[in-house]
Write a protein that holds these residues in place. Structure first.
Motif, PDB file in Angstrom:
ATOM      1  N   GLY A   1      30.053  -5.044 -16.483  1.00 32.29           N
ATOM      2  CA  GLY A   1      30.726  -4.866 -17.760  1.00 32.29           C
ATOM      3  C   GLY A   1      32.207  -4.613 -17.559  1.00 32.29           C
ATOM      4  O   GLY A   1      32.807  -4.991 -16.546  1.00 32.29           O
ATOM      5  N   ARG A   2      32.819  -3.921 -18.518  1.00 29.28           N
ATOM      6  CA  ARG A   2      34.267  -3.722 -18.524  1.00 29.28           C
ATOM      7  C   ARG A   2      34.752  -2.950 -17.300  1.00 29.28           C
ATOM      8  O   ARG A   2      35.813  -3.251 -16.743  1.00 29.28           O
ATOM      9  N   LEU A   3      33.981  -1.941 -16.861  1.00 28.61           N
ATOM     10  CA  LEU A   3      34.420  -1.141 -15.719  1.00 28.61           C
ATOM     11  C   LEU A   3      34.429  -1.968 -14.438  1.00 28.61           C
ATOM     12  O   LEU A   3      35.317  -1.809 -13.593  1.00 28.61           O
ATOM     13  N   ALA A   4      33.451  -2.856 -14.281  1.00 27.77           N
ATOM     14  CA  ALA A   4      33.422  -3.738 -13.107  1.00 27.77           C
ATOM     15  C   ALA A   4      34.637  -4.647 -13.082  1.00 27.77           C
ATOM     16  O   ALA A   4      35.267  -4.851 -12.033  1.00 27.77           O
ATOM     17  N   ILE A   5      34.995  -5.195 -14.227  1.00 32.16           N
ATOM     18  CA  ILE A   5      36.127  -6.110 -14.283  1.00 32.16           C
ATOM     19  C   ILE A   5      37.432  -5.368 -14.030  1.00 32.16           C
ATOM     20  O   ILE A   5      38.296  -5.827 -13.266  1.00 32.16           O
ATOM     21  N   LEU A   6      37.602  -4.190 -14.630  1.00 32.90           N
ATOM     22  CA  LEU A   6      38.796  -3.390 -14.375  1.00 32.90           C
ATOM     23  C   LEU A   6      38.911  -3.048 -12.894  1.00 32.90           C
ATOM     24  O   LEU A   6      40.006  -3.040 -12.327  1.00 32.90           O
TER      25      LEU A   6
ATOM     26  N   LEU B   1      40.071  -8.757 -24.272  1.00 35.88           N
ATOM     27  CA  LEU B   1      39.010  -9.737 -24.094  1.00 35.88           C
ATOM     28  C   LEU B   1      37.694  -9.090 -23.690  1.00 35.88           C
ATOM     29  O   LEU B   1      36.631  -9.404 -24.241  1.00 35.88           O
ATOM     30  N   THR B   2      37.754  -8.181 -22.717  1.00 34.23           N
ATOM     31  CA  THR B   2      36.512  -7.558 -22.251  1.00 34.23           C
ATOM     32  C   THR B   2      35.937  -6.614 -23.297  1.00 34.23           C
ATOM     33  O   THR B   2      34.707  -6.501 -23.425  1.00 34.23           O
ATOM     34  N   ALA B   3      36.808  -5.949 -24.068  1.00 37.64           N
ATOM     35  CA  ALA B   3      36.308  -5.078 -25.136  1.00 37.64           C
ATOM     36  C   ALA B   3      35.556  -5.887 -26.175  1.00 37.64           C
ATOM     37  O   ALA B   3      34.474  -5.480 -26.643  1.00 37.64           O
ATOM     38  N   ALA B   4      36.101  -7.041 -26.540  1.00 37.06           N
ATOM     39  CA  ALA B   4      35.440  -7.882 -27.530  1.00 37.06           C
ATOM     40  C   ALA B   4      34.158  -8.491 -26.970  1.00 37.06           C
ATOM     41  O   ALA B   4      33.104  -8.487 -27.625  1.00 37.06           O
ATOM     42  N   ALA B   5      34.243  -9.007 -25.740  1.00 40.20           N
ATOM     43  CA  ALA B   5      33.094  -9.697 -25.159  1.00 40.20           C
ATOM     44  C   ALA B   5      31.919  -8.763 -24.902  1.00 40.20           C
ATOM     45  O   ALA B   5      30.772  -9.078 -25.226  1.00 40.20           O
TER      46      ALA B   5
ATOM     47  N   ALA C   1      28.830 -12.609 -22.306  1.00 45.40           N
ATOM     48  CA  ALA C   1      29.797 -11.889 -21.479  1.00 45.40           C
ATOM     49  C   ALA C   1      29.292 -11.632 -20.061  1.00 45.40           C
ATOM     50  O   ALA C   1      30.052 -11.755 -19.094  1.00 45.40           O
ATOM     51  N   GLU C   2      28.009 -11.270 -19.927  1.00 47.04           N
ATOM     52  CA  GLU C   2      27.511 -10.888 -18.606  1.00 47.04           C
ATOM     53  C   GLU C   2      27.426 -12.060 -17.636  1.00 47.04           C
ATOM     54  O   GLU C   2      27.190 -11.860 -16.443  1.00 47.04           O
ATOM     55  N   THR C   3      27.632 -13.303 -18.130  1.00 49.24           N
ATOM     56  CA  THR C   3      27.605 -14.470 -17.244  1.00 49.24           C
ATOM     57  C   THR C   3      29.004 -14.924 -16.831  1.00 49.24           C
ATOM     58  O   THR C   3      29.134 -15.856 -16.035  1.00 49.24           O
ATOM     59  N   ILE C   4      30.028 -14.264 -17.344  1.00 50.78           N
ATOM     60  CA  ILE C   4      31.404 -14.652 -17.052  1.00 50.78           C
ATOM     61  C   ILE C   4      31.908 -13.836 -15.866  1.00 50.78           C
ATOM     62  O   ILE C   4      31.931 -12.609 -15.909  1.00 50.78           O
TER      63      ILE C   4
ATOM     64  N   GLY D   1      31.643  -5.676 -26.129  1.00 51.60           N
ATOM     65  CA  GLY D   1      31.298  -4.905 -27.322  1.00 51.60           C
ATOM     66  C   GLY D   1      30.154  -5.536 -28.079  1.00 51.60           C
ATOM     67  O   GLY D   1      29.422  -4.851 -28.808  1.00 51.60           O
ATOM     68  N   GLN D   2      29.997  -6.847 -27.913  1.00 51.67           N
ATOM     69  CA  GLN D   2      28.865  -7.573 -28.505  1.00 51.67           C
ATOM     70  C   GLN D   2      28.262  -8.471 -27.428  1.00 51.67           C
ATOM     71  O   GLN D   2      28.206  -9.685 -27.571  1.00 51.67           O
TER      72      GLN D   2
END
Length: 273
Positions: free
Chosen positions: A166-171, A219-223, A256-259, A225-226
């Motif tokens: 999720g967002r933490l992994a990308i950050l 982008l990650t918040a939107a992706a 999102a989880e596939t990007i 978030g849903q």
């Protein structure tokens, strides 16, 4: 030469240092485990190290024994006398700053780039990590060696498709490398927490060209978030995102989880251009 120090349990008992739940404290006492954690950043001989929340000084001992010059930020005034004794045992090698790590500009404490190594208080660990990862790049630190709850650690190092991704992994991964250095069983702590823990090691890398952190975060918040919706729905509120998907050849029917991290970075560069 390593000084002859009293057992950490004796120090805790002598100073009445019961771990504070309000401060998110859980003390590590296993000297061998602490020495292993201190080895994760690599050779610390004469290296500057920042430690947050040293408590009675278990990891601090290991870092000093590894040759580091440690700056420790401790909020709990009860721990200051015990740390002062440790400073006397290692003259001119330990600097203790009493205060809240969330309110102190840690970067200003160093002329060079320190390693950061901490058994982080659970209640502020993620907030500090996000702060350190959101700094200007290249960052003011050399590496991060940090103890987290196992669940948080897995979110930091997760790969695309993992449940924890999720967002933490990308950050954590878009301009640095993050790995799980070692698991730590709950029984290693005093008192034992209800959850397992793990040490994460993060090393900065070169940032992808043209990626703005603010755009990536939107982008990650939107992706995420849903995250169960397709990107054509979740990214609709982000101006330019759908056009960027098409331009990059990313199927808007994906979730999102596939990007991958690289794909999110490319998407952020395109949206921000």
């Amino acid at each position: 030469m390593t000084p002859d120090l009293p057992p950490l349990r004796d120090v805790i008992a002598r100073h009445g240092l019961a771990a504070s739940k309000a401060l998110g404290q859980n003390f590590l006492l296993d000297a061998q485990l602490l020495a292993r954690i201190a080895r994760v950043p690599g050779d610390l001989t004469d290296a500057e190290v920042l430690e947050i929340g040293p408590g009675p000084g278990g990891l601090t001992r290991a870092l000093l024994a590894a040759g580091a010059r440690v700056t420790a930020i401790e909020r709990d005034h009860r721990c200051i006398p015990a740390l002062a004794e440790l400073g006397e045992a290692y003259p001119d090698r330990l600097r203790v700053i009493e205060g809240d790590a969330l309110e102190i500009d840690a970067a200003s404490l160093f002329e060079g780039k320190p390693h950061i190594a901490s058994n982080l208080p659970y209640n502020i660990g993620t907030a500090l990590l996000v702060r350190w990862l959101s700094t200007d790049w290249a960052p003011w630190w050399q590496s991060l060696t940090l103890m987290f709850q196992r669940e948080v650690a897995e979110r930091i190092v997760a790969g695309v498709g993992d449940d924890a991704y999720g967002r933490l992994a990308i950050l954590s991964q878009w301009r640095s490398t993050a790995k799980l250095a070692m698991p730590v069983h709950r029984s290693a702590f005093t008192p034992p927490p209800k959850v397992m823990s793990a040490v994460v090691h993060i090393v900065p890398a070169e940032a992808p060209h043209g990626v703005d952190l603010g755009v990536l975060e939107r982008l990650t918040a939107a992706a995420f978030g849903q995250r169960r919706k397709m990107l054509r729905q979740s990214l609709k509120p982000v101006p330019g995102a759908l056009a960027a998907l098409e331009s990059l050849g990313i199927d808007a029917a994906r979730r999102a989880e596939t990007i991958s991290v690289a794909e999110f970075a490319a998407l952020a560069a395109k949206v921000g251009s």
